[in-house]
Every structure is written in C-alpha cells, then in structure tokens.
Design a protein around this motif. Structure first.
Motif, PDB file in Angstrom:
ATOM      1  N   PHE A 214       0.850  -1.179   0.000  1.00  0.00           N
ATOM      2  CA  PHE A 214       0.000   0.000   0.000  1.00  0.00           C
ATOM      3  C   PHE A 214       0.893   1.239   0.000  1.00  0.00           C
ATOM      4  CE2 PHE A 214      -3.766  -2.431   0.935  1.00  0.00           C
ATOM      5  CZ  PHE A 214      -3.330  -3.477   1.725  1.00  0.00           C
TER       6      PHE A 214
ATOM      7  N   TYR B  40       0.929   5.332   0.658  1.00  0.00           N
ATOM      8  CA  TYR B  40       0.199   6.425   1.280  1.00  0.00           C
ATOM      9  C   TYR B  40       0.942   7.741   1.065  1.00  0.00           C
ATOM     10  CZ  TYR B  40      -2.253   2.809   3.976  1.00  0.00           C
ATOM     11  OH  TYR B  40      -2.994   1.713   4.360  1.00  0.00           O
TER      12      TYR B  40
ATOM     13  N   LEU C  94      -2.937   9.724   6.965  1.00  0.00           N
ATOM     14  CA  LEU C  94      -2.392   8.959   5.849  1.00  0.00           C
ATOM     15  C   LEU C  94      -3.508   8.707   4.839  1.00  0.00           C
ATOM     16  CD1 LEU C  94      -0.817   7.887   8.587  1.00  0.00           C
ATOM     17  CD2 LEU C  94       0.187   6.324   6.966  1.00  0.00           C
TER      18      LEU C  94
ATOM     19  N   LEU D  30      -4.514   6.830   1.439  1.00  0.00           N
ATOM     20  CA  LEU D  30      -4.114   5.753   0.549  1.00  0.00           C
ATOM     21  C   LEU D  30      -4.117   6.253  -0.895  1.00  0.00           C
ATOM     22  CD1 LEU D  30      -3.409   2.726   0.260  1.00  0.00           C
ATOM     23  CD2 LEU D  30      -5.859   2.307  -0.036  1.00  0.00           C
TER      24      LEU D  30
ATOM     25  N   THR E 204      -2.925   0.590  -4.231  1.00  0.00           N
ATOM     26  CA  THR E 204      -2.642  -0.742  -3.712  1.00  0.00           C
ATOM     27  C   THR E 204      -2.040  -1.559  -4.840  1.00  0.00           C
ATOM     28  OG1 THR E 204      -4.549  -0.594  -2.238  1.00  0.00           O
ATOM     29  CG2 THR E 204      -3.650  -2.794  -2.651  1.00  0.00           C
TER      30      THR E 204
ATOM     31  N   ASN F 281      -0.406  -5.349  -6.049  1.00  0.00           N
ATOM     32  CA  ASN F 281      -0.176  -6.765  -5.811  1.00  0.00           C
ATOM     33  C   ASN F 281       0.928  -7.243  -6.743  1.00  0.00           C
ATOM     34  OD1 ASN F 281      -2.309  -7.569  -3.838  1.00  0.00           O
ATOM     35  ND2 ASN F 281      -3.603  -6.702  -5.428  1.00  0.00           N
TER      36      ASN F 281
ATOM     37  N   THR G 275      -3.903  -0.733  -8.191  1.00  0.00           N
ATOM     38  CA  THR G 275      -5.245  -0.158  -8.132  1.00  0.00           C
ATOM     39  C   THR G 275      -5.141   1.187  -7.446  1.00  0.00           C
ATOM     40  OG1 THR G 275      -6.234  -2.360  -7.944  1.00  0.00           O
ATOM     41  CG2 THR G 275      -7.594  -0.476  -7.294  1.00  0.00           C
TER      42      THR G 275
ATOM     43  N   GLU H 221      -6.548   4.849  -5.945  1.00  0.00           N
ATOM     44  CA  GLU H 221      -7.705   5.453  -5.299  1.00  0.00           C
ATOM     45  C   GLU H 221      -8.232   6.600  -6.173  1.00  0.00           C
ATOM     46  OE1 GLU H 221      -9.153   4.274  -2.260  1.00  0.00           O
ATOM     47  OE2 GLU H 221      -7.833   2.639  -2.936  1.00  0.00           O
TER      48      GLU H 221
ATOM     49  N   ILE I  89       4.726   7.068   2.271  1.00  0.00           N
ATOM     50  CA  ILE I  89       5.036   5.917   3.116  1.00  0.00           C
ATOM     51  C   ILE I  89       4.368   4.667   2.548  1.00  0.00           C
ATOM     52  CG2 ILE I  89       3.129   6.360   4.724  1.00  0.00           C
ATOM     53  CD1 ILE I  89       5.122   5.544   6.967  1.00  0.00           C
TER      54      ILE I  89
ATOM     55  N   ARG J  98       1.798  -5.969   3.227  1.00  0.00           N
ATOM     56  CA  ARG J  98       1.035  -7.038   3.896  1.00  0.00           C
ATOM     57  C   ARG J  98       1.759  -8.343   3.677  1.00  0.00           C
ATOM     58  NH1 ARG J  98      -3.380 -10.577   3.129  1.00  0.00           N
ATOM     59  NH2 ARG J  98      -3.692 -10.085   0.943  1.00  0.00           N
TER      60      ARG J  98
ATOM     61  N   TYR K 115       0.399  -5.827   8.765  1.00  0.00           N
ATOM     62  CA  TYR K 115       0.854  -4.642   8.045  1.00  0.00           C
ATOM     63  C   TYR K 115       2.184  -4.178   8.620  1.00  0.00           C
ATOM     64  CZ  TYR K 115      -4.154  -4.286   6.918  1.00  0.00           C
ATOM     65  OH  TYR K 115      -5.441  -4.549   6.519  1.00  0.00           O
TER      66      TYR K 115
ATOM     67  N   TYR L 251      -2.707   3.338  15.816  1.00  0.00           N
ATOM     68  CA  TYR L 251      -1.304   3.636  15.572  1.00  0.00           C
ATOM     69  C   TYR L 251      -0.894   4.902  16.289  1.00  0.00           C
ATOM     70  CZ  TYR L 251      -1.416   0.188  11.783  1.00  0.00           C
ATOM     71  OH  TYR L 251      -1.524  -0.970  11.055  1.00  0.00           O
TER      72      TYR L 251
ATOM     73  N   PHE M 292      -3.714   7.524  15.464  1.00  0.00           N
ATOM     74  CA  PHE M 292      -4.651   7.278  14.372  1.00  0.00           C
ATOM     75  C   PHE M 292      -5.400   5.973  14.615  1.00  0.00           C
ATOM     76  CE2 PHE M 292      -3.445  10.513  11.396  1.00  0.00           C
ATOM     77  CZ  PHE M 292      -2.095  10.729  11.582  1.00  0.00           C
TER      78      PHE M 292
ATOM     79  N   ASN N 233      -7.787  -7.503  -0.506  1.00  0.00           N
ATOM     80  CA  ASN N 233      -6.702  -6.551  -0.372  1.00  0.00           C
ATOM     81  C   ASN N 233      -6.480  -6.044   1.044  1.00  0.00           C
ATOM     82  OD1 ASN N 233      -5.371  -6.393  -2.790  1.00  0.00           O
ATOM     83  ND2 ASN N 233      -6.713  -4.836  -3.650  1.00  0.00           N
TER      84      ASN N 233
ATOM     85  N   PHE O 232      -7.803   5.214   7.398  1.00  0.00           N
ATOM     86  CA  PHE O 232      -7.396   5.887   8.622  1.00  0.00           C
ATOM     87  C   PHE O 232      -8.353   7.001   9.008  1.00  0.00           C
ATOM     88  CE2 PHE O 232      -3.214   4.252   9.726  1.00  0.00           C
ATOM     89  CZ  PHE O 232      -2.863   3.558   8.580  1.00  0.00           C
TER      90      PHE O 232
END
Lengths: 118, 114
Positions: A34, A36, A44, A46, A49, A51, A57, A59, A93, A97, A107, B36, B89, B99, B104
C-alpha cells in the motif's frame, strides 16, 4: 519482526523531474503493498494498492500516470513520482502485507520518504 | 467505501490522567481495527488492535473497546506519561476483495503535560 526498508528517507528534486521511492520487505514476502501520502498535520491517505505481478489499483483522484507503481517481486515495490511539482511535496510511506499472515492483518510500514520539490 | 471519523482532533491531559480517543466507521463489513501512534516524521507504530469478534482488549496502560452495533471503537490510555505525546490514528480494515486495505481516521494530537 517484519521489516520494510524504504529509501530514500529524504529527497529534494527540481520541478519537472522524476523521483523513485523504493520499499523492500527484508524478511518476508509482501503480497500486497500500500502506498500512502501524508501532508503535514494530516492523516495517511491511501494512494494505491499493488499486488505482486499485477497492475496497481489507484484510489479515486490519484493520477496513475503521475504516480507510477511497480511491484515486480514479492520483496520490492517502487513508486515513481513523474514530472514532480511543488504540490507533490509530501511524506510518502509504504505498507506491506505479509503473504504468510493467514488472516491478512500483518501490516508493516516503511520509514517514509520526505519529498520536497523546489 | 469505508469512512472513519475520529475525535477529538487534539487532546491535552495532565500526566497521570486518562485519555480517550473515539472513532466511528461506516462499513459494517470492517472487521479489524488497529490503533497507531505516530511521532513527527516517523512511521506509524501499531500500539493495539482489535478484531470484530472481540469487544475489548487491554495491554498494560492501553485498552481498546469495540461496539459493533454502534460501529464505534475507542482507545483508552491510563496513567498517561509525557512520552505518550504523539499523534494517534485509528483505522479500519475490510477483508473483502482480498486486499485488506486500511482506512485511517484524521488523527488525534495527544499532549501529555508534565
């Protein structure tokens, strides 16, 4: 424990240039990475993502042609900020996973990259 | 998609007092709720988490409670210390689609005054 190494920790680049950020999982296989972005005093958010072996993918609202993500192996994912502009200055950042986590909730965050575009 | 609301945005307490931070989530399918702690310029550190089949979890001075019906969860820190000062957070994760992405909250700046 699981470690994700993120480099560089800080980078300053000129407007219009590209910057590559790397995240490596050191002792585990990262099925999913992921990415961010975090602006000062904000949460944070997103961006995308990824794989291993497939396209990322993104956002809603994140430009896929501007933020190129490559996840070519189970231990390495990269984010390239292309044609960077001052508004791209932020803290980036990654979070990996662990493929071995049976319930999927392992994570591990990288240490972050402070990007400043001048 | 999931939406996580977090309150308060700032919290100032005296050393030794308790601090409570609350979060609500929108997606009833979410089933993992981590908290977090993030210090300035550092990565988020997992301090405690809870899954939807549990109502409460405690780890020394830190506890988390979850109310699935109301879709809210809270972080409780007792006997606060100056080193607890940081941004906290909450997050929620949905295991659908394989996935497991985290959403957050906006964060709470906790200041513990000596």
């Amino acid at each position: 424990g699981a470690v994700v190494s993120q480099h560089p920790s800080r980078v300053i680049c000129k407007s219009g240039t590209s910057v590559k950020i790397e995240c490596r999982s050191l002792d585990f296989q990262a099925t999913t990475m992921f990415w961010y972005r975090q602006f000062p005093k904000q949460s944070l958010m997103l961006m995308a993502t990824s794989n291993e072996g497939s396209k990322a993918t993104y956002e809603q609202g994140v430009e896929k042609d501007k933020f190129l993500i490559n996840h070519a192996s189970l231990t390495l994912s990269t984010l390239t900020v292309t044609s960077a502009h001052p508004e791209d200055s932020s803290f980036y950042i990654c979070s990996a996973r662990d493929a071995a986590e049976r319930d999927g909730y392992g994570y591990t965050f990288g240490s972050g990259t402070r990007l400043t575009v001048v | 998609g999931e939406n996580v609301e977090q309150h308060p945005s700032t919290l100032s307490v005296q050393e030794g007092d308790s601090a409570v931070i609350k979060c609500t989530y929108s997606d009833s399918a979410s089933n993992y709720f981590p908290w977090y702690k993030q210090e300035l310029g550092k990565r988020p550190q997992l301090i405690i988490d809870i899954r939807s089949n549990v109502g409460e979890k405690k780890d020394q001075r830190i506890a988390v409670t979850l109310n699935k019906t109301a879709k809210h969860f809270s972080l409780h820190i007792t006997e606060t210390q100056p080193e607890d000062s940081a941004v906290y957070f909450c997050a929620a994760s949905y295991s659908g689609g394989s996935n497991y992405k985290l959403t957050f909250g906006k964060g709470t700046l906790l200041t513990v005054n000596p």
